[in-house]
Design an enzyme around this catalytic site. Structure first.
Site, PDB file in Angstrom:
ATOM      1  N   LYS A   1       0.862  -1.190   0.000  1.00  0.00           N
ATOM      2  CA  LYS A   1       0.000   0.000   0.000  1.00  0.00           C
ATOM      3  C   LYS A   1       0.890   1.228   0.000  1.00  0.00           C
ATOM      4  O   LYS A   1       2.016   1.179   0.494  1.00  0.00           O
ATOM      5  CB  LYS A   1      -0.878   0.019   1.262  1.00  0.00           C
ATOM      6  CG  LYS A   1      -2.151   0.794   1.086  1.00  0.00           C
ATOM      7  CD  LYS A   1      -3.142  -0.020   0.298  1.00  0.00           C
ATOM      8  CE  LYS A   1      -4.520   0.565   0.285  1.00  0.00           C
ATOM      9  NZ  LYS A   1      -5.508  -0.428  -0.157  1.00  0.00           N
TER      10      LYS A   1
HETATM   11  N1  GLU Z   1      -7.074  -0.034  -3.391  1.00  0.00           N
HETATM   12  C1  GLU Z   1      -7.823  -1.213  -3.698  1.00  0.00           C
HETATM   13  C2  GLU Z   1      -7.924  -2.118  -2.479  1.00  0.00           C
HETATM   14  O1  GLU Z   1      -7.832  -1.692  -1.367  1.00  0.00           O
HETATM   15  C3  GLU Z   1      -7.329  -1.921  -4.939  1.00  0.00           C
HETATM   16  C4  GLU Z   1      -5.894  -2.312  -4.967  1.00  0.00           C
HETATM   17  C5  GLU Z   1      -5.410  -2.793  -6.329  1.00  0.00           C
HETATM   18  O2  GLU Z   1      -6.182  -2.801  -7.262  1.00  0.00           O
HETATM   19  O3  GLU Z   1      -4.219  -3.138  -6.407  1.00  0.00           O
HETATM   20  O4  GLU Z   1      -8.201  -3.286  -2.589  1.00  0.00           O
END
Ligand code: GLU
Length: 446
Positions: free
Chosen positions: A135
């Site tokens: 993240k």
């Molecule tokens: N931000 C999204 C999540 O929390 C998607 C992450 C992604 O597509 O890599 O799942």
């Protein structure tokens, strides 16, 4: 210092010995925040119930790599230069490149990003995607920035983390406060640096540069397919249900629209500034038109009564979808919720204490790491399509997404019934269990 008996026990660890635990974490760690503790408490509770190998248990509590950067950011007036703090955390590199969104929010910190990266690990493992969790976050309020400012922040952030991202290293995607535009700037910045176009460095891109059909709606669509499966299992139907949605970003807006299209009565929705409630059901076309004309503010919306974001959570309904931010359902309000089922579109909306209260009250909770996994699943499809240079129709993407969501839901539900645990515990068991298997077969280097 760790208890020497624990160390001794750990050395001779037999993975199946239920007596073994890693030593408790010695706080404070650099990433110690309430959200990190929630992620670790969830891991610890689940590990205990799974009799997880303590060596792996301990390993999973910490991120493998955590990058903290700061950089200057020039405002549009060309005089003011602000220092911005930002992060990219890679929780676990065992199963392939790492994957996860980037959030722009003024409250972002290392602990929050670390917790979110852990949840990404479990989420990818539940969906059987060949990724570890990651993240990123930039500590700014994107709503106060012009488009040029947003672009400058994005390009500089990308440059600062360029060494650790890449299509086979770590692949960012949209999250809170970021969107397709931001992904296009990240892709462009990365590509400029390496000297050729690298669409696979991010997902959630615009279609014109290799984005996937259906990616924007994927998380909301996944949430609704979990609602449908949970209803099917309980002899109820979405079409006869009343639905409340907190948050009207990509996830909440799609979930509300799909629920409405499928015949449900969407009785309340909210954006950052507050919500609107109409027990007879809202017209989602009218809500969308209003939000577009009124800068995402529902104040004054004529076909509903205004409610705060907190009041909205306590409205009587069949299905509650928290799709805004973390830490919304807590010890303070869990007893006041009046839904029959809660399906988590946001990451980390429910505290551990609230979870226990909802469980005692027989409110079904479909946890975030399962319910909102549709986003990263279509990100995976986007990455695969990009690698093959072969793109799928929207219909194909949606069908594949729904297939994977349905089978993930049923496999977690089956495990929950088998082990007599909540869906959250079963989802964590499935995610952590798959990571454990991968770690076992890879072994320890050197
Ligand atoms: N931000 C999204 C999540 O929390 C998607 C992450 C992604 O597509 O890599 O799942």
């Amino acid at each position: 210092m760790r208890d020497s008996r624990d160390t001794e026990k750990k050395k001779n660890a037999d993975a199946e010995d239920p007596e073994l635990h890693p030593a408790p974490i010695e706080f404070p760690l650099e990433w110690d925040t309430p959200m990190y503790r929630l992620a670790v408490d969830q891991l610890d509770q689940t590990a205990e119930q799974m009799n997880l190998d303590p060596n792996i248990w301990e390993r999973l509590r910490a991120p493998q790599r955590a990058h903290v950067v700061s950089f200057p950011f020039r405002r549009d007036d060309y005089h003011t230069v602000e220092t911005v703090y930002a992060y990219r955390v890679q929780h676990m590199l065992t199963m392939g490149p790492t994957k996860g969104g980037v959030r722009y929010d003024e409250g972002v910190n290392l602990g929050e990003v670390t917790a979110l990266s852990m949840w990404m690990s479990w989420k990818c493992a539940i969906m059987n995607l060949p990724f570890g969790g990651a993240k990123g976050g930039v500590r700014i309020n994107p709503h106060t920035l012009s488009s040029d400012e947003l672009q400058r922040v994005t390009r500089r952030y990308t440059s600062e983390i360029i060494e650790v991202i890449g299509p086979d290293r770590d692949i960012p995607a949209p999250d809170l406060g970021t969107d397709e535009r931001v992904m296009a700037w990240m892709m462009d910045t990365y590509s400029q640096q390496v000297g050729h176009a690298v669409p696979g460095v991010v997902t959630g891109k615009p279609i014109e540069i290799g984005g996937s059909h259906g990616r924007r709606e994927a998380t909301g669509r996944g949430v609704i397919s979990c609602v449908t499966e949970a209803c099917r299992d309980r002899d109820c139907s979405l079409a006869n249900s009343s639905v409340v949605v907190q948050g009207y970003g990509a996830v909440g807006a799609t979930a509300a629209r799909l629920a409405w299209t499928l015949g449900a009565k969407v009785i309340a929705v909210s954006s950052v500034t507050g919500g609107t409630y109409n027990p007879n059901g809202l017209d989602i076309d009218a809500v969308d038109a209003w939000l577009q004309e009124n800068d995402d503010d529902l104040t004054g919306f004529p076909d509903g009564d205004s409610v705060s974001n907190q009041e909205l959570l306590e409205l009587p309904c069949d299905i509650l979808i928290p799709a805004a931010i973390q830490n919304q359902i807590t010890e303070e309000n869990a007893a006041a919720l009046r839904c029959k089922m809660m399906v988590e579109g946001a990451n980390g909306p429910t505290t551990l204490e609230a979870d226990a209260i909802l469980n005692d009250r027989d409110i079904l909770v479909v946890p975030d790491i399962l319910a909102n996994a549709g986003g990263v699943t279509v990100s995976y499809f986007e990455w695969v399509q990009g690698l093959q240079q072969f793109f799928w129709s929207e219909e194909e993407v949606n069908r594949k997404l729904i297939d994977l969501m349905q089978s993930a839901y049923h496999s977690v539900d089956q495990l929950a019934k088998e082990k007599k645990v909540t869906l959250r515990t079963a989802a964590l068991m499935r995610g952590i269990g798959r990571v454990k298997e991968a770690k076992h077969v890879r072994g320890v280097f050197p």
